[in-house]
Design a protein around this motif. Structure first.
Motif, PDB file in Angstrom:
ATOM      1  N   PHE A 108       1.405  13.040   6.879  1.00  0.00           N
ATOM      2  CA  PHE A 108       0.296  12.406   7.603  1.00  0.00           C
ATOM      3  C   PHE A 108      -0.832  13.422   7.731  1.00  0.00           C
ATOM      4  CE2 PHE A 108       2.976   9.151  10.212  1.00  0.00           C
ATOM      5  CZ  PHE A 108       3.179   8.416   9.063  1.00  0.00           C
ATOM      6  N   GLY A 109      -2.048  13.000   7.472  1.00  0.00           N
ATOM      7  CA  GLY A 109      -3.204  13.881   7.509  1.00  0.00           C
ATOM      8  C   GLY A 109      -3.435  14.632   6.208  1.00  0.00           C
TER       9      GLY A 109
ATOM     10  N   ARG B 206      11.706  18.240   2.215  1.00  0.00           N
ATOM     11  CA  ARG B 206      12.556  17.783   1.111  1.00  0.00           C
ATOM     12  C   ARG B 206      12.517  16.267   0.988  1.00  0.00           C
ATOM     13  NH1 ARG B 206      17.857  16.181   0.692  1.00  0.00           N
ATOM     14  NH2 ARG B 206      18.150  16.443   2.917  1.00  0.00           N
ATOM     15  N   ALA B 207      12.518  15.787  -0.250  1.00  0.00           N
ATOM     16  CA  ALA B 207      12.517  14.346  -0.512  1.00  0.00           C
ATOM     17  C   ALA B 207      13.883  13.768  -0.154  1.00  0.00           C
ATOM     18  CB  ALA B 207      12.194  14.063  -1.969  1.00  0.00           C
ATOM     19  N   PRO B 208      13.902  12.622   0.502  1.00  0.00           N
ATOM     20  CA  PRO B 208      15.188  12.009   0.844  1.00  0.00           C
ATOM     21  C   PRO B 208      15.835  11.292  -0.341  1.00  0.00           C
ATOM     22  CG  PRO B 208      13.401  10.633   1.617  1.00  0.00           C
ATOM     23  CD  PRO B 208      12.780  11.871   1.041  1.00  0.00           C
ATOM     24  N   SER B 209      15.094  11.137  -1.428  1.00  0.00           N
ATOM     25  CA  SER B 209      15.608  10.409  -2.582  1.00  0.00           C
ATOM     26  C   SER B 209      16.541  11.292  -3.409  1.00  0.00           C
ATOM     27  CB  SER B 209      14.453   9.895  -3.441  1.00  0.00           C
ATOM     28  OG  SER B 209      13.672  10.978  -3.869  1.00  0.00           O
ATOM     29  N   LEU B 210      17.224  10.671  -4.337  1.00  0.00           N
ATOM     30  CA  LEU B 210      18.145  11.393  -5.208  1.00  0.00           C
ATOM     31  C   LEU B 210      17.384  12.264  -6.197  1.00  0.00           C
ATOM     32  CD1 LEU B 210      20.574   8.448  -5.998  1.00  0.00           C
ATOM     33  CD2 LEU B 210      20.980  10.359  -4.448  1.00  0.00           C
ATOM     34  N   PRO B 211      17.969  13.388  -6.643  1.00  0.00           N
ATOM     35  CA  PRO B 211      17.318  14.195  -7.678  1.00  0.00           C
ATOM     36  C   PRO B 211      17.056  13.349  -8.930  1.00  0.00           C
ATOM     37  CG  PRO B 211      19.167  15.378  -6.724  1.00  0.00           C
ATOM     38  CD  PRO B 211      19.213  13.971  -6.179  1.00  0.00           C
ATOM     39  N   GLY B 212      15.891  13.539  -9.514  1.00  0.00           N
ATOM     40  CA  GLY B 212      15.537  12.778 -10.706  1.00  0.00           C
ATOM     41  C   GLY B 212      14.905  11.429 -10.409  1.00  0.00           C
TER      42      GLY B 212
ATOM     43  N   ALA C  93       0.838  -1.192   0.000  1.00  0.00           N
ATOM     44  CA  ALA C  93       0.000   0.000   0.000  1.00  0.00           C
ATOM     45  C   ALA C  93       0.877   1.248   0.000  1.00  0.00           C
ATOM     46  CB  ALA C  93      -0.901   0.008   1.217  1.00  0.00           C
ATOM     47  N   VAL C  94       0.415   2.285  -0.674  1.00  0.00           N
ATOM     48  CA  VAL C  94       1.137   3.549  -0.695  1.00  0.00           C
ATOM     49  C   VAL C  94       0.704   4.353   0.514  1.00  0.00           C
ATOM     50  CG1 VAL C  94       1.468   5.717  -1.929  1.00  0.00           C
ATOM     51  CG2 VAL C  94       1.330   3.578  -3.190  1.00  0.00           C
ATOM     52  N   SER C  95       1.665   4.780   1.300  1.00  0.00           N
ATOM     53  CA  SER C  95       1.363   5.636   2.445  1.00  0.00           C
ATOM     54  C   SER C  95       2.270   6.851   2.375  1.00  0.00           C
ATOM     55  CB  SER C  95       1.551   4.882   3.760  1.00  0.00           C
ATOM     56  OG  SER C  95       2.874   4.437   3.888  1.00  0.00           O
ATOM     57  N   PRO C  96       1.844   7.966   2.941  1.00  0.00           N
ATOM     58  CA  PRO C  96       2.639   9.187   2.857  1.00  0.00           C
ATOM     59  C   PRO C  96       3.830   9.156   3.802  1.00  0.00           C
ATOM     60  CG  PRO C  96       0.715   9.575   4.209  1.00  0.00           C
ATOM     61  CD  PRO C  96       0.588   8.180   3.652  1.00  0.00           C
ATOM     62  N   ALA C  97       4.792  10.026   3.525  1.00  0.00           N
ATOM     63  CA  ALA C  97       5.886  10.253   4.458  1.00  0.00           C
ATOM     64  C   ALA C  97       5.301  10.873   5.726  1.00  0.00           C
ATOM     65  CB  ALA C  97       6.899  11.205   3.832  1.00  0.00           C
TER      66      ALA C  97
ATOM     67  N   VAL D 179      -1.023  11.027  -4.987  1.00  0.00           N
ATOM     68  CA  VAL D 179      -0.558  12.360  -4.613  1.00  0.00           C
ATOM     69  C   VAL D 179      -1.126  12.712  -3.239  1.00  0.00           C
ATOM     70  CG1 VAL D 179      -0.458  14.792  -5.286  1.00  0.00           C
ATOM     71  CG2 VAL D 179      -0.574  13.020  -7.053  1.00  0.00           C
ATOM     72  N   PHE D 180      -0.245  13.163  -2.353  1.00  0.00           N
ATOM     73  CA  PHE D 180      -0.628  13.644  -1.032  1.00  0.00           C
ATOM     74  C   PHE D 180      -0.385  15.142  -0.999  1.00  0.00           C
ATOM     75  CE2 PHE D 180       0.839   9.280  -0.592  1.00  0.00           C
ATOM     76  CZ  PHE D 180      -0.238   8.695   0.051  1.00  0.00           C
ATOM     77  N   VAL D 181      -1.415  15.928  -0.635  1.00  0.00           N
ATOM     78  CA  VAL D 181      -1.308  17.387  -0.629  1.00  0.00           C
ATOM     79  C   VAL D 181      -1.558  17.886   0.788  1.00  0.00           C
ATOM     80  CG1 VAL D 181      -2.232  19.550  -1.558  1.00  0.00           C
ATOM     81  CG2 VAL D 181      -2.108  17.519  -3.013  1.00  0.00           C
ATOM     82  N   LYS D 182      -0.614  18.728   1.273  1.00  0.00           N
ATOM     83  CA  LYS D 182      -0.743  19.269   2.628  1.00  0.00           C
ATOM     84  C   LYS D 182       0.043  20.568   2.731  1.00  0.00           C
ATOM     85  CE  LYS D 182       0.007  18.019   7.457  1.00  0.00           C
ATOM     86  NZ  LYS D 182       0.508  16.986   8.358  1.00  0.00           N
TER      87      LYS D 182
END
Length: 107
Positions: free
Chosen positions: A26-27, A90-96, A18-22, A42-45
């Motif tokens: 949350f919320g 900020r995303a913890p993943s690499l750019p791109g 399942a896809v869950s948000p970072a 897509v999670f929008v907050k």
């Protein structure tokens, strides 16, 4: 015993599908967006969006994904993406990275 181990491993794998948000999202409001055959969650907050691509893609099919992630964030939020999210967002993943991205929004 062997059956119990297989059952436990199978359940653990299914729970991870399942896809869950970072935690920062949350919320957040969750939306599913499909663009050009690609599926995104897509999670929008609070003026930010986290976009998660769904499904497997071979490396050769990933070139268009970053631009589609921007569009998915804009469709789900009704806002304009102004750039990658910074600070604690900020995303913890690499750019791109074509699996997950986080954006700042102008609403």
């Amino acid at each position: 015993m062997r059956y119990a181990v297989h059952l436990a491993l199978s359940l653990a794998l299914l729970c991870g599908c399942a896809v869950s948000p970072a935690p920062q999202f949350f919320g957040a409001t969750r939306q599913e967006v499909a663009l050009e055959g690609y599926r995104f969650t897509v999670f929008v907050k609070t003026g930010r969006a986290e976009v998660v691509r769904r499904g497997y893609l071979p490396r050769a099919a990933r070139d268009r994904v970053p631009a589609l992630m921007v569009r998915a964030a804009e469709i789900a939020s009704g806002c304009t993406v102004i750039g990658p999210a910074g600070g604690i967002w900020r995303a913890p993943s690499l750019p791109g990275d074509t699996g997950e991205a986080r954006f700042e929004l102008a609403c």
